[in-house]
Design a protein around this motif. Structure first.
Motif, PDB file in Angstrom:
ATOM      1  N   THR A  40       0.850  -1.187   0.000  1.00 54.55           N
ATOM      2  CA  THR A  40       0.000   0.000   0.000  1.00 54.55           C
ATOM      3  C   THR A  40       0.885   1.236   0.000  1.00 54.55           C
ATOM      4  O   THR A  40       1.831   1.325   0.795  1.00 54.55           O
ATOM      5  N   VAL A  41       0.599   2.184  -0.878  1.00 54.34           N
ATOM      6  CA  VAL A  41       1.372   3.421  -0.961  1.00 54.34           C
ATOM      7  C   VAL A  41       1.087   4.284   0.267  1.00 54.34           C
ATOM      8  O   VAL A  41      -0.067   4.571   0.588  1.00 54.34           O
ATOM      9  N   LEU A  42       2.178   4.666   0.964  1.00 54.10           N
ATOM     10  CA  LEU A  42       2.055   5.555   2.118  1.00 54.10           C
ATOM     11  C   LEU A  42       2.277   7.006   1.733  1.00 54.10           C
ATOM     12  O   LEU A  42       1.757   7.902   2.375  1.00 54.10           O
ATOM     13  N   GLY A  43       3.077   7.235   0.699  1.00 50.69           N
ATOM     14  CA  GLY A  43       3.339   8.605   0.266  1.00 50.69           C
ATOM     15  C   GLY A  43       4.604   8.691  -0.556  1.00 50.69           C
ATOM     16  O   GLY A  43       5.266   7.690  -0.816  1.00 50.69           O
ATOM     17  N   TRP A  44       4.933   9.893  -0.971  1.00 50.50           N
ATOM     18  CA  TRP A  44       6.073  10.189  -1.824  1.00 50.50           C
ATOM     19  C   TRP A  44       7.149  10.869  -1.005  1.00 50.50           C
ATOM     20  O   TRP A  44       6.878  11.796  -0.246  1.00 50.50           O
ATOM     21  N   PHE A  51       8.613   6.195  -3.541  1.00 53.28           N
ATOM     22  CA  PHE A  51       7.366   6.048  -2.794  1.00 53.28           C
ATOM     23  C   PHE A  51       7.632   5.185  -1.570  1.00 53.28           C
ATOM     24  O   PHE A  51       8.278   4.134  -1.674  1.00 53.28           O
ATOM     25  N   ASN A  52       7.144   5.607  -0.425  1.00 54.04           N
ATOM     26  CA  ASN A  52       7.128   4.729   0.743  1.00 54.04           C
ATOM     27  C   ASN A  52       5.919   3.822   0.580  1.00 54.04           C
ATOM     28  O   ASN A  52       4.806   4.294   0.341  1.00 54.04           O
ATOM     29  N   VAL A  53       6.156   2.514   0.687  1.00 53.88           N
ATOM     30  CA  VAL A  53       5.081   1.537   0.599  1.00 53.88           C
ATOM     31  C   VAL A  53       5.166   0.604   1.792  1.00 53.88           C
ATOM     32  O   VAL A  53       6.238   0.354   2.326  1.00 53.88           O
ATOM     33  N   CYS A  54       4.011   0.107   2.201  1.00 52.06           N
ATOM     34  CA  CYS A  54       3.920  -0.841   3.312  1.00 52.06           C
ATOM     35  C   CYS A  54       3.515  -2.192   2.738  1.00 52.06           C
ATOM     36  O   CYS A  54       2.473  -2.308   2.087  1.00 52.06           O
ATOM     37  N   LEU A  55       4.351  -3.211   2.963  1.00 52.87           N
ATOM     38  CA  LEU A  55       4.040  -4.545   2.467  1.00 52.87           C
ATOM     39  C   LEU A  55       2.802  -5.070   3.156  1.00 52.87           C
ATOM     40  O   LEU A  55       2.679  -5.001   4.381  1.00 52.87           O
ATOM     41  N   SER A  56       1.880  -5.603   2.376  1.00 56.23           N
ATOM     42  CA  SER A  56       0.594  -6.043   2.913  1.00 56.23           C
ATOM     43  C   SER A  56       0.712  -7.221   3.873  1.00 56.23           C
ATOM     44  O   SER A  56      -0.065  -7.334   4.806  1.00 56.23           O
ATOM     45  N   ASP A  57       1.691  -8.085   3.662  1.00 55.98           N
ATOM     46  CA  ASP A  57       1.776  -9.284   4.494  1.00 55.98           C
ATOM     47  C   ASP A  57       2.648  -9.135   5.738  1.00 55.98           C
ATOM     48  O   ASP A  57       2.555  -9.932   6.656  1.00 55.98           O
ATOM     49  N   SER A  58       3.497  -8.104   5.789  1.00 52.69           N
ATOM     50  CA  SER A  58       4.420  -7.999   6.931  1.00 52.69           C
ATOM     51  C   SER A  58       4.474  -6.630   7.591  1.00 52.69           C
ATOM     52  O   SER A  58       5.126  -6.484   8.625  1.00 52.69           O
ATOM     53  N   GLU A  81      -8.731   0.110   6.040  1.00 49.89           N
ATOM     54  CA  GLU A  81      -8.562  -1.321   6.322  1.00 49.89           C
ATOM     55  C   GLU A  81      -7.089  -1.665   6.510  1.00 49.89           C
ATOM     56  O   GLU A  81      -6.713  -2.340   7.458  1.00 49.89           O
ATOM     57  N   HIS A  82      -6.224  -1.163   5.620  1.00 51.15           N
ATOM     58  CA  HIS A  82      -4.805  -1.477   5.723  1.00 51.15           C
ATOM     59  C   HIS A  82      -4.177  -0.794   6.935  1.00 51.15           C
ATOM     60  O   HIS A  82      -3.402  -1.402   7.663  1.00 51.15           O
ATOM     61  N   PHE A  83      -4.505   0.472   7.190  1.00 53.31           N
ATOM     62  CA  PHE A  83      -3.936   1.155   8.344  1.00 53.31           C
ATOM     63  C   PHE A  83      -4.403   0.519   9.647  1.00 53.31           C
ATOM     64  O   PHE A  83      -3.669   0.472  10.616  1.00 53.31           O
ATOM     65  N   ALA A  84      -5.614  -0.016   9.681  1.00 52.86           N
ATOM     66  CA  ALA A  84      -6.085  -0.724  10.875  1.00 52.86           C
ATOM     67  C   ALA A  84      -5.232  -1.961  11.115  1.00 52.86           C
ATOM     68  O   ALA A  84      -4.857  -2.266  12.252  1.00 52.86           O
ATOM     69  N   LYS A  85      -4.895  -2.683  10.028  1.00 50.59           N
ATOM     70  CA  LYS A  85      -4.011  -3.846  10.153  1.00 50.59           C
ATOM     71  C   LYS A  85      -2.639  -3.429  10.645  1.00 50.59           C
ATOM     72  O   LYS A  85      -2.016  -4.110  11.445  1.00 50.59           O
ATOM     73  N   MET A  86      -2.146  -2.287  10.165  1.00 49.39           N
ATOM     74  CA  MET A  86      -0.821  -1.811  10.565  1.00 49.39           C
ATOM     75  C   MET A  86      -0.781  -1.502  12.061  1.00 49.39           C
ATOM     76  O   MET A  86       0.226  -1.730  12.711  1.00 49.39           O
ATOM     77  N   GLN A  87      -1.858  -1.002  12.625  1.00 49.40           N
ATOM     78  CA  GLN A  87      -1.893  -0.673  14.043  1.00 49.40           C
ATOM     79  C   GLN A  87      -1.878  -1.914  14.910  1.00 49.40           C
ATOM     80  O   GLN A  87      -1.401  -1.875  16.029  1.00 49.40           O
ATOM     81  N   GLN A  88      -2.383  -3.027  14.397  1.00 46.14           N
ATOM     82  CA  GLN A  88      -2.434  -4.260  15.175  1.00 46.14           C
ATOM     83  C   GLN A  88      -1.070  -4.893  15.330  1.00 46.14           C
ATOM     84  O   GLN A  88      -0.830  -5.627  16.270  1.00 46.14           O
ATOM     85  N   LYS A  89      -0.149  -4.619  14.427  1.00 49.26           N
ATOM     86  CA  LYS A  89       1.147  -5.263  14.403  1.00 49.26           C
ATOM     87  C   LYS A  89       2.227  -4.193  14.330  1.00 49.26           C
ATOM     88  O   LYS A  89       2.207  -3.371  13.425  1.00 49.26           O
ATOM     89  N   PRO A  90       3.179  -4.159  15.267  1.00 50.64           N
ATOM     90  CA  PRO A  90       4.215  -3.117  15.214  1.00 50.64           C
ATOM     91  C   PRO A  90       5.104  -3.287  13.984  1.00 50.64           C
ATOM     92  O   PRO A  90       5.436  -4.403  13.598  1.00 50.64           O
ATOM     93  N   ALA A  91       5.469  -2.172  13.367  1.00 48.04           N
ATOM     94  CA  ALA A  91       6.365  -2.200  12.211  1.00 48.04           C
ATOM     95  C   ALA A  91       7.774  -2.529  12.670  1.00 48.04           C
ATOM     96  O   ALA A  91       8.191  -2.113  13.753  1.00 48.04           O
TER      97      ALA A  91
END
Length: 100
Positions: A40-44, A51-58, A81-91
């Motif tokens: 998911t694209v987070l920004g430029w 582009f900063n991107v967040c891998l969907s699976d990790s 939906e993706h940001f909610a998943k990101m909050q559940q698991k620390p980067a």
């Protein structure tokens, strides 16, 4: 964390991708195991021209060139939906500076 990656992004992003858009990673030579991965694209990040991107699976955050991304055609990304998943698991620590 991944949210601070959004804050670091510049405003002059290329038109190819927008924040929250689902993309597929391709053409990486340094990390070929990530080719075909959804993100998911987070920004430029103007300073890096990436582009900063967040891998969907990790939830790993990478800075990738536009040439290494393609739009995911199956469905539009649900940013909340993706940001909610990101909050559940620390980067993972130290992933914000990764490049391809």
């Amino acid at each position: 964390d991944a949210f601070s990656a959004v804050e670091r992004c510049g405003k002059a992003a290329p038109a190819e991708y927008s924040i929250g858009q689902l993309v597929i990673i391709s053409g990486l030579k340094a990390k070929p195991h990530l080719n075909g991965t959804n993100a998911t694209v987070l920004g430029w990040v103007a300073a890096k021209q990436r582009f900063n991107v967040c891998l969907s699976d990790s939830n790993e955050v990478l800075a990738l060139r536009a040439a290494n991304l393609s739009a995911h055609l199956d469905r539009p990304a649900s940013t909340s939906e993706h940001f909610a998943k990101m909050q559940q698991k620390p980067a993972p620590q130290g992933e914000l500076s990764a490049t391809a």
